[in-house]
Design a protein around this motif. Structure first.
Motif, PDB file in Angstrom:
ATOM      1  N   LYS A 101      67.231  28.758  41.779  1.00 22.55           N
ATOM      2  CA  LYS A 101      68.669  28.942  41.997  1.00 22.55           C
ATOM      3  C   LYS A 101      68.961  29.155  43.481  1.00 22.55           C
ATOM      4  CE  LYS A 101      69.844  30.724  37.452  1.00 22.55           C
ATOM      5  NZ  LYS A 101      70.363  31.852  36.688  1.00 22.55           N
ATOM      6  N   ILE A 102      68.049  29.791  44.176  1.00 26.61           N
ATOM      7  CA  ILE A 102      68.244  30.025  45.611  1.00 26.61           C
ATOM      8  C   ILE A 102      68.268  28.707  46.368  1.00 26.61           C
ATOM      9  CG2 ILE A 102      67.210  31.032  47.685  1.00 26.61           C
ATOM     10  CD1 ILE A 102      66.144  33.273  45.806  1.00 26.61           C
ATOM     11  N   PHE A 103      67.301  27.830  46.094  1.00 32.16           N
ATOM     12  CA  PHE A 103      67.278  26.525  46.767  1.00 32.16           C
ATOM     13  C   PHE A 103      68.534  25.718  46.449  1.00 32.16           C
ATOM     14  CE2 PHE A 103      66.460  21.977  46.710  1.00 32.16           C
ATOM     15  CZ  PHE A 103      66.081  21.771  48.027  1.00 32.16           C
ATOM     16  N   ALA A 104      68.952  25.746  45.175  1.00 30.78           N
ATOM     17  CA  ALA A 104      70.117  24.968  44.749  1.00 30.78           C
ATOM     18  C   ALA A 104      71.434  25.615  45.197  1.00 30.78           C
ATOM     19  CB  ALA A 104      70.104  24.813  43.231  1.00 30.78           C
ATOM     20  N   LYS A 105      71.357  26.849  45.701  1.00 30.09           N
ATOM     21  CA  LYS A 105      72.543  27.614  46.094  1.00 30.09           C
ATOM     22  C   LYS A 105      73.502  27.766  44.910  1.00 30.09           C
ATOM     23  CE  LYS A 105      72.104  26.697  50.961  1.00 30.09           C
ATOM     24  NZ  LYS A 105      72.699  26.231  52.188  1.00 30.09           N
ATOM     25  N   TYR A 106      72.898  28.079  43.751  1.00 31.16           N
ATOM     26  CA  TYR A 106      73.675  28.279  42.530  1.00 31.16           C
ATOM     27  C   TYR A 106      74.596  29.488  42.674  1.00 31.16           C
ATOM     28  CZ  TYR A 106      74.882  29.485  37.755  1.00 31.16           C
ATOM     29  OH  TYR A 106      75.570  29.810  36.616  1.00 31.16           O
ATOM     30  N   GLN A 107      75.800  29.345  42.182  1.00 32.12           N
ATOM     31  CA  GLN A 107      76.758  30.452  42.131  1.00 32.12           C
ATOM     32  C   GLN A 107      77.380  30.472  40.745  1.00 32.12           C
ATOM     33  OE1 GLN A 107      79.091  29.045  45.449  1.00 32.12           O
ATOM     34  NE2 GLN A 107      80.622  28.104  44.117  1.00 32.12           N
ATOM     35  N   ASP A 108      77.827  31.632  40.296  1.00 32.64           N
ATOM     36  CA  ASP A 108      78.340  31.756  38.932  1.00 32.64           C
ATOM     37  C   ASP A 108      79.839  31.493  38.815  1.00 32.64           C
ATOM     38  OD1 ASP A 108      79.283  34.018  40.152  1.00 32.64           O
ATOM     39  OD2 ASP A 108      78.380  35.422  38.737  1.00 32.64           O
ATOM     40  N   HIS A 109      80.402  30.827  39.792  1.00 33.40           N
ATOM     41  CA  HIS A 109      81.816  30.437  39.756  1.00 33.40           C
ATOM     42  C   HIS A 109      81.941  28.999  40.262  1.00 33.40           C
ATOM     43  CE1 HIS A 109      80.980  32.296  43.674  1.00 33.40           C
ATOM     44  NE2 HIS A 109      81.824  31.407  44.159  1.00 33.40           N
ATOM     45  N   PRO A 110      83.049  28.325  39.944  1.00 34.81           N
ATOM     46  CA  PRO A 110      83.201  26.917  40.345  1.00 34.81           C
ATOM     47  C   PRO A 110      83.104  26.719  41.856  1.00 34.81           C
ATOM     48  CG  PRO A 110      84.854  27.500  38.722  1.00 34.81           C
ATOM     49  CD  PRO A 110      84.181  28.782  39.143  1.00 34.81           C
ATOM     50  N   GLY A 111      82.708  25.520  42.226  1.00 39.72           N
ATOM     51  CA  GLY A 111      82.594  25.160  43.633  1.00 39.72           C
ATOM     52  C   GLY A 111      83.862  24.508  44.144  1.00 39.72           C
ATOM     53  N   LYS A 112      83.705  23.773  45.228  1.00 41.95           N
ATOM     54  CA  LYS A 112      84.862  23.129  45.855  1.00 41.95           C
ATOM     55  C   LYS A 112      85.538  22.171  44.884  1.00 41.95           C
ATOM     56  CE  LYS A 112      81.736  19.781  47.852  1.00 41.95           C
ATOM     57  NZ  LYS A 112      81.155  19.210  49.009  1.00 41.95           N
ATOM     58  N   ASP A 113      86.836  22.073  44.988  1.00 41.34           N
ATOM     59  CA  ASP A 113      87.648  21.193  44.148  1.00 41.34           C
ATOM     60  C   ASP A 113      87.468  21.467  42.655  1.00 41.34           C
ATOM     61  OD1 ASP A 113      88.547  19.886  46.478  1.00 41.34           O
ATOM     62  OD2 ASP A 113      86.823  18.532  46.428  1.00 41.34           O
ATOM     63  N   GLY A 114      87.102  22.701  42.287  1.00 41.55           N
ATOM     64  CA  GLY A 114      86.966  23.067  40.881  1.00 41.55           C
ATOM     65  C   GLY A 114      85.737  22.509  40.188  1.00 41.55           C
ATOM     66  N   GLN A 115      84.759  22.018  40.959  1.00 45.49           N
ATOM     67  CA  GLN A 115      83.536  21.476  40.349  1.00 45.49           C
ATOM     68  C   GLN A 115      82.797  22.587  39.610  1.00 45.49           C
ATOM     69  OE1 GLN A 115      81.461  19.964  43.765  1.00 45.49           O
ATOM     70  NE2 GLN A 115      82.589  18.051  43.778  1.00 45.49           N
ATOM     71  N   SER A 116      82.319  22.286  38.386  1.00 45.41           N
ATOM     72  CA  SER A 116      81.554  23.273  37.623  1.00 45.41           C
ATOM     73  C   SER A 116      80.415  22.588  36.881  1.00 45.41           C
ATOM     74  CB  SER A 116      82.453  24.016  36.643  1.00 45.41           C
ATOM     75  OG  SER A 116      82.916  23.143  35.642  1.00 45.41           O
ATOM     76  N   CYS A 117      79.426  23.375  36.534  1.00 41.22           N
ATOM     77  CA  CYS A 117      78.239  22.849  35.856  1.00 41.22           C
ATOM     78  C   CYS A 117      78.585  22.054  34.597  1.00 41.22           C
ATOM     79  CB  CYS A 117      77.295  23.990  35.497  1.00 41.22           C
ATOM     80  SG  CYS A 117      76.573  24.817  36.923  1.00 41.22           S
ATOM     81  N   ALA A 118      79.595  22.489  33.859  1.00 40.68           N
ATOM     82  CA  ALA A 118      79.975  21.806  32.618  1.00 40.68           C
ATOM     83  C   ALA A 118      80.375  20.355  32.863  1.00 40.68           C
ATOM     84  CB  ALA A 118      81.106  22.553  31.925  1.00 40.68           C
ATOM     85  N   ASP A 119      80.755  20.013  34.093  1.00 38.03           N
ATOM     86  CA  ASP A 119      81.148  18.638  34.441  1.00 38.03           C
ATOM     87  C   ASP A 119      80.041  17.860  35.137  1.00 38.03           C
ATOM     88  OD1 ASP A 119      83.743  19.065  33.458  1.00 38.03           O
ATOM     89  OD2 ASP A 119      84.375  19.923  35.374  1.00 38.03           O
TER      90      ASP A 119
END
Length: 99
Positions: A36-54
């Motif tokens: 997760k550290i390498f991927a810079k995972y965060q538990d909230h959406p990223g830019k432009d509302g991008q999220s893991c579910a998409d």
């Protein structure tokens, strides 16, 4: 004349893969995953509302929408999280009457 001996050492670059040594994902049946550290995972959406579910790498394993998994990142992943490996799923392509 003396024989030459060569040894080749294989390791995941920069040590960002988790799992067994030699690039094996522990059981050698699955590729290693990024931390997760390498991927810079965060538990909230990223830019432009991008999220893991998409994301194309997201694996839905729970019906309650809490924590799921990813093809690339190790550990549990939230559907509303985000990481820098995000690739948006493309909508289904329709050809004529077939979708």
């Amino acid at each position: 004349m003396a024989a030459l001996s060569t040894t080749i050492v294989t390791r995941p670059a920069y040590g960002f893969h988790e799992g067994g040594g030699g690039g094996c994902g522990g059981d050698c049946k699955s590729p290693p995953k990024y931390s997760k550290i390498f991927a810079k995972y965060q538990d909230h959406p990223g830019k432009d509302g991008q999220s893991c579910a998409d994301c194309i790498f997201f694996i839905r394993t729970r019906a309650d929408g809490q924590m799921d998994h990813c093809h690339l990142v190790s550990g549990e992943i939230g559907p509303h999280g985000w990481c820098r490996l995000f690739v948006r799923q493309q909508p289904a392509q329709c050809y004529g009457n077939r979708c």
